[in-house]
Write an enzyme that holds these catalytic residues in place. Sequence first.
Site, PDB file in Angstrom:
ATOM      1  N   SER A  99      13.288 -21.335  67.639  1.00  0.00           N
ATOM      2  CA  SER A  99      13.725 -19.979  67.975  1.00  0.00           C
ATOM      3  C   SER A  99      13.055 -18.934  67.102  1.00  0.00           C
ATOM      4  O   SER A  99      13.123 -17.736  67.402  1.00  0.00           O
ATOM      5  CB  SER A  99      15.249 -19.862  67.787  1.00  0.00           C
ATOM      6  OG  SER A  99      15.576 -20.119  66.423  1.00  0.00           O
ATOM      7  N   HIS A 129      22.775  -5.116  54.011  1.00  0.00           N
ATOM      8  CA  HIS A 129      22.907  -6.544  54.286  1.00  0.00           C
ATOM      9  C   HIS A 129      21.903  -6.988  55.354  1.00  0.00           C
ATOM     10  O   HIS A 129      21.708  -6.293  56.355  1.00  0.00           O
ATOM     11  CB  HIS A 129      24.334  -6.848  54.752  1.00  0.00           C
ATOM     12  CG  HIS A 129      24.711  -8.284  54.665  1.00  0.00           C
ATOM     13  ND1 HIS A 129      24.334  -9.217  55.599  1.00  0.00           N
ATOM     14  CD2 HIS A 129      25.451  -8.962  53.734  1.00  0.00           C
ATOM     15  CE1 HIS A 129      24.819 -10.399  55.263  1.00  0.00           C
ATOM     16  NE2 HIS A 129      25.499 -10.273  54.123  1.00  0.00           N
ATOM     17  N   ASP A 132      24.399  -7.941  58.517  1.00  0.00           N
ATOM     18  CA  ASP A 132      25.349  -6.917  58.969  1.00  0.00           C
ATOM     19  C   ASP A 132      24.690  -5.579  59.263  1.00  0.00           C
ATOM     20  O   ASP A 132      25.229  -4.785  60.039  1.00  0.00           O
ATOM     21  CB  ASP A 132      26.441  -6.708  57.915  1.00  0.00           C
ATOM     22  CG  ASP A 132      27.301  -7.949  57.722  1.00  0.00           C
ATOM     23  OD1 ASP A 132      27.327  -8.799  58.635  1.00  0.00           O
ATOM     24  OD2 ASP A 132      27.935  -8.080  56.648  1.00  0.00           O
ATOM     25  N   ASN A 141      17.229 -15.035  68.748  1.00  0.00           N
ATOM     26  CA  ASN A 141      16.872 -15.441  70.101  1.00  0.00           C
ATOM     27  C   ASN A 141      16.366 -14.297  70.964  1.00  0.00           C
ATOM     28  O   ASN A 141      15.705 -14.544  71.984  1.00  0.00           O
ATOM     29  CB  ASN A 141      18.079 -16.097  70.779  1.00  0.00           C
ATOM     30  CG  ASN A 141      18.534 -17.346  70.058  1.00  0.00           C
ATOM     31  OD1 ASN A 141      17.859 -17.819  69.150  1.00  0.00           O
ATOM     32  ND2 ASN A 141      19.675 -17.876  70.458  1.00  0.00           N
ATOM     33  N   HIS A 188     -27.872 -24.673  92.039  1.00  0.00           N
ATOM     34  CA  HIS A 188     -27.977 -26.081  91.636  1.00  0.00           C
ATOM     35  C   HIS A 188     -29.074 -26.269  90.582  1.00  0.00           C
ATOM     36  O   HIS A 188     -29.644 -27.365  90.460  1.00  0.00           O
ATOM     37  CB  HIS A 188     -28.265 -26.985  92.846  1.00  0.00           C
ATOM     38  CG  HIS A 188     -27.284 -26.855  93.953  1.00  0.00           C
ATOM     39  ND1 HIS A 188     -26.137 -27.624  94.033  1.00  0.00           N
ATOM     40  CD2 HIS A 188     -27.253 -26.019  95.019  1.00  0.00           C
ATOM     41  CE1 HIS A 188     -25.449 -27.282  95.113  1.00  0.00           C
ATOM     42  NE2 HIS A 188     -26.106 -26.303  95.734  1.00  0.00           N
ATOM     43  N   SER A 318     -33.281 -23.097  62.702  1.00  0.00           N
ATOM     44  CA  SER A 318     -33.352 -24.494  62.295  1.00  0.00           C
ATOM     45  C   SER A 318     -33.658 -24.614  60.819  1.00  0.00           C
ATOM     46  O   SER A 318     -34.393 -23.809  60.251  1.00  0.00           O
ATOM     47  CB  SER A 318     -34.439 -25.212  63.098  1.00  0.00           C
ATOM     48  OG  SER A 318     -34.617 -26.537  62.636  1.00  0.00           O
ATOM     49  N   LYS A 324     -38.135 -21.390  64.704  1.00  0.00           N
ATOM     50  CA  LYS A 324     -37.218 -21.616  65.830  1.00  0.00           C
ATOM     51  C   LYS A 324     -36.088 -20.585  65.807  1.00  0.00           C
ATOM     52  O   LYS A 324     -35.489 -20.327  64.763  1.00  0.00           O
ATOM     53  CB  LYS A 324     -36.643 -23.025  65.765  1.00  0.00           C
ATOM     54  CG  LYS A 324     -35.935 -23.473  67.038  1.00  0.00           C
ATOM     55  CD  LYS A 324     -35.602 -24.966  66.941  1.00  0.00           C
ATOM     56  CE  LYS A 324     -35.119 -25.507  68.278  1.00  0.00           C
ATOM     57  NZ  LYS A 324     -33.788 -25.004  68.614  1.00  0.00           N
ATOM     58  N   ASN A 326     -32.489 -19.649  67.814  1.00  0.00           N
ATOM     59  CA  ASN A 326     -31.469 -20.161  68.722  1.00  0.00           C
ATOM     60  C   ASN A 326     -30.526 -19.043  69.192  1.00  0.00           C
ATOM     61  O   ASN A 326     -30.355 -18.048  68.486  1.00  0.00           O
ATOM     62  CB  ASN A 326     -30.646 -21.246  68.031  1.00  0.00           C
ATOM     63  CG  ASN A 326     -31.481 -22.475  67.717  1.00  0.00           C
ATOM     64  OD1 ASN A 326     -32.455 -22.761  68.406  1.00  0.00           O
ATOM     65  ND2 ASN A 326     -31.104 -23.196  66.673  1.00  0.00           N
ATOM     66  N   GLU A 331     -23.711 -19.132  71.599  1.00  0.00           N
ATOM     67  CA  GLU A 331     -23.065 -20.405  71.289  1.00  0.00           C
ATOM     68  C   GLU A 331     -21.695 -20.192  70.646  1.00  0.00           C
ATOM     69  O   GLU A 331     -20.751 -20.960  70.885  1.00  0.00           O
ATOM     70  CB  GLU A 331     -23.963 -21.230  70.372  1.00  0.00           C
ATOM     71  CG  GLU A 331     -25.218 -21.738  71.074  1.00  0.00           C
ATOM     72  CD  GLU A 331     -26.227 -22.334  70.109  1.00  0.00           C
ATOM     73  OE1 GLU A 331     -25.911 -22.433  68.908  1.00  0.00           O
ATOM     74  OE2 GLU A 331     -27.335 -22.687  70.564  1.00  0.00           O
TER      75      GLU A 331
END
Length: 468
Positions: A99, A129, A132, A141, A188, A318, A324, A326, A331
């Site tokens: 809860s 308090h 209270d 809840n 595809h 790399s 190289k 990337n 990513e």
Amino acid sequence: MADDYRVEEDSLGEMEVPADAYWGAQTQRAVENFPISGETFKPRFVHALGVVKKAAAQANRDLETIPADKADAIVEAADEVIAGEHDDQFPVDVFQTGSGTSSNMNANEVIANRATEIYGGEIGTREIHPNDHVNFGQSSNDVIPTAMHVASLSALVEDVQPALEALAAELEAKEAEFDGIVKTGRTHLQDATPVRLGQEFGGYRAQIEKGLARVENVKPHLRELALGGTAVGTGLNTHPEFPQAAADYISEETGIQFREADNHFEAQAAHDAMSEAHGALKTIAGSLNKIANDLRLLASGPRNGLGEIEQPENQPGSSIMPGKINPVVAEAVNQVHKQVVGNDAAVGAGAAEGQIDLNLYKPILAQNFLDSATLVANGSETFATKFVAKLEANEEHCETQVEQSMALATALNPAIGYDKASEVAKAALKEDKTVREVVLERGYLTEEEADEVLDPEAMTHRVILGDD
């Protein structure tokens, strides 16, 4: 040493609490009971708890259910929580009672002790308090799901939407910049009829805009607040005007419109709104993943890939291959998607659980939702500024690829028929010639007809077909 702690009490007895802590006995018990993850609630959720406690105090002051001077002290202390001044005073593990009672009492104790100081008293004396006064007319809840909705909707409005708008704007800019560049389409992962690079980016832009629409669609359900239902939704010990009065104050504090829940029993026993809203985040993360993957493919190479766009050089790619580069930002976005999918599994499972009158997975619902919102927002902004905005088109390469594409034969269908067009495409591939070369060699079209029929740019527009 005695100077290192003070003694506070709750219904179970005395507890030693760190001397410099604003929290009390119940929070200390929770710290000791739940040494599970070491992960505490995110600051946005803690601040939302402050918003709820402030609004409750304001509503109770107006309704004269707690003394005005004590309510004012609570409001001042809650303002400090909202401002993040007491983030270190919320040490309870996320994995706690379902809860979220421990975190509600953490907020009650911190605000009560700080308000007591403001009121002129000493910490631990309970002149104001935690139950209270700070928690008057409330229950864990209904407080926790209220804070959950406040934090979640705030994250969408303040973080997710602006980041998506920024990404959509960058994609739209590239859509315009690349509109005149004709390239090979791919279905595809095989050559297909020509498409303009700008059209592909227009598709990406539309995905993000639809993601923004999905966020709009889930907002109404997150605007509903459970506050006022107390223990089981009946509103026991709560002034009948309290729920909407508190919701109005929450709206004023956040600048976002909230309202009392349509049905308090649903608002506390089920959290379908959280599952629905997180589903929007998961869908958006999927859009980001698709776009990032596409851009990685289009930028693959630089010499032995598709190479149709040039990616930014964000960092060396790399530790062993010199030179190289990337697609590191893309990513990172891919990984955001995977984490959000995992979070969605937890949110979906948690939202579907609980027994009878109370869902018992509130802490992980709140934490995982806010984690995903942060990831989607930061991921989108980073993707926009550090990757998409810096992309460049390889126009010459796109043009060369189009001319070599077998899929140009598709445009021959209306002119010479499918069978001859298929024959041309196969011959072009076998003989390593262009479709144009083959169709001219076989006399199926004149040069003028070929110029018109095999114009790649014209193939990127819808045309009206029919008899003359």
